[in-house]
Design a protein around this motif. Structure first.
Motif, mmCIF file in Angstrom:
data_model
loop_
_atom_site.group_PDB
_atom_site.id
_atom_site.type_symbol
_atom_site.label_atom_id
_atom_site.label_comp_id
_atom_site.label_asym_id
_atom_site.label_seq_id
_atom_site.Cartn_x
_atom_site.Cartn_y
_atom_site.Cartn_z
ATOM 1 N N VAL A 16 0.858 -1.176 0.000
ATOM 2 C CA VAL A 16 0.000 0.000 0.000
ATOM 3 C C VAL A 16 0.902 1.237 0.000
ATOM 4 C CG1 VAL A 16 -1.747 1.271 1.286
ATOM 5 C CG2 VAL A 16 -1.812 -1.219 1.231
ATOM 6 N N TYR A 17 0.716 2.071 -1.010
ATOM 7 C CA TYR A 17 1.515 3.286 -1.120
ATOM 8 C C TYR A 17 0.692 4.468 -0.644
ATOM 9 C CZ TYR A 17 4.527 0.411 -4.012
ATOM 10 O OH TYR A 17 5.361 -0.570 -4.457
ATOM 11 N N GLU A 23 8.611 8.755 3.344
ATOM 12 C CA GLU A 23 9.442 7.655 2.869
ATOM 13 C C GLU A 23 8.779 6.818 1.770
ATOM 14 O OE1 GLU A 23 6.937 6.287 6.260
ATOM 15 O OE2 GLU A 23 8.239 7.980 5.966
ATOM 16 N N CYS A 24 7.588 7.178 1.366
ATOM 17 C CA CYS A 24 6.857 6.395 0.373
ATOM 18 C C CYS A 24 7.478 6.532 -1.026
ATOM 19 C CB CYS A 24 5.399 6.849 0.325
ATOM 20 S SG CYS A 24 4.435 5.912 -0.869
ATOM 21 N N PRO A 25 7.699 5.408 -1.713
ATOM 22 C CA PRO A 25 8.245 5.468 -3.075
ATOM 23 C C PRO A 25 7.347 6.245 -4.043
ATOM 24 C CG PRO A 25 8.306 3.220 -2.237
ATOM 25 C CD PRO A 25 7.536 4.033 -1.250
ATOM 26 N N ALA A 26 6.041 6.238 -3.798
ATOM 27 C CA ALA A 26 5.131 6.998 -4.663
ATOM 28 C C ALA A 26 5.421 8.489 -4.565
ATOM 29 C CB ALA A 26 3.677 6.708 -4.300
ATOM 30 N N ARG A 27 5.827 8.949 -3.399
ATOM 31 C CA ARG A 27 6.182 10.364 -3.248
ATOM 32 C C ARG A 27 7.421 10.684 -4.077
ATOM 33 N NH1 ARG A 27 6.876 13.619 2.345
ATOM 34 N NH2 ARG A 27 4.898 14.553 1.824
#
Length: 138
Positions: A16-17, A23-27
């Motif tokens: 889940v993003y 720290e989220c890769p989607a960010r």
């Protein structure tokens, strides 16, 4: 223990993003695609494969270093493919991948919105600056 279906196992394994988390890769991906050179490069590649020099000419004022860096990032993220064409001299072409083409409508819409509403934004800036430069509030 209950038996799970393949779909349930995939759903549980799915990450889940949440781009609101630092720290989220989607960010990180949002940071990348929000870059002006990325937006312009993706839009420039809308018409099909282009050579590096053609992209550099089209993206007025982009430095060689910045264009190279932008294209490498887009290639790493799977949005652009790089093809070396054996010729004399060797030619390199860049084009949007299927994933990059899915991003294209969003980028075109943002570019179009900016071009269409620039006069309104400029007026808002002038009004804001006039208020900010005016007398201090009591």
């Amino acid at each position: 223990m209950a038996t799970r279906t393949a779909a349930q196992r995939r759903a549980e394994a799915r990450v889940v993003y949440d781009a609101y988390l630092a720290e989220c890769p989607a960010r990180q991906l949002l940071d990348r695609i929000a870059d002006k050179w990325v937006s312009l490069a993706v839009n420039a590649l809308a018409d099909g494969p282009q050579r590096y020099t053609d992209l550099q000419r089209r993206l007025a004022s982009v430095s060689q270093k910045m264009l190279t860096q932008t294209l490498r990032h887009l290639e790493r993220d799977g949005l652009v493919s790089r093809t070396v064409i054996p010729a004399v001299p060797v030619r390199v072409e860049y084009e949007l991948t299927a994933l990059g083409r899915m991003l294209l409508p969003v980028m075109c819409a943002i570019k179009g919105w900016a071009e269409e509403h620039m006069d309104e934004v400029r007026a808002a800036r002038v009004a804001y600056d006039a208020r900010a430069d005016g007398p201090a509030a009591p």
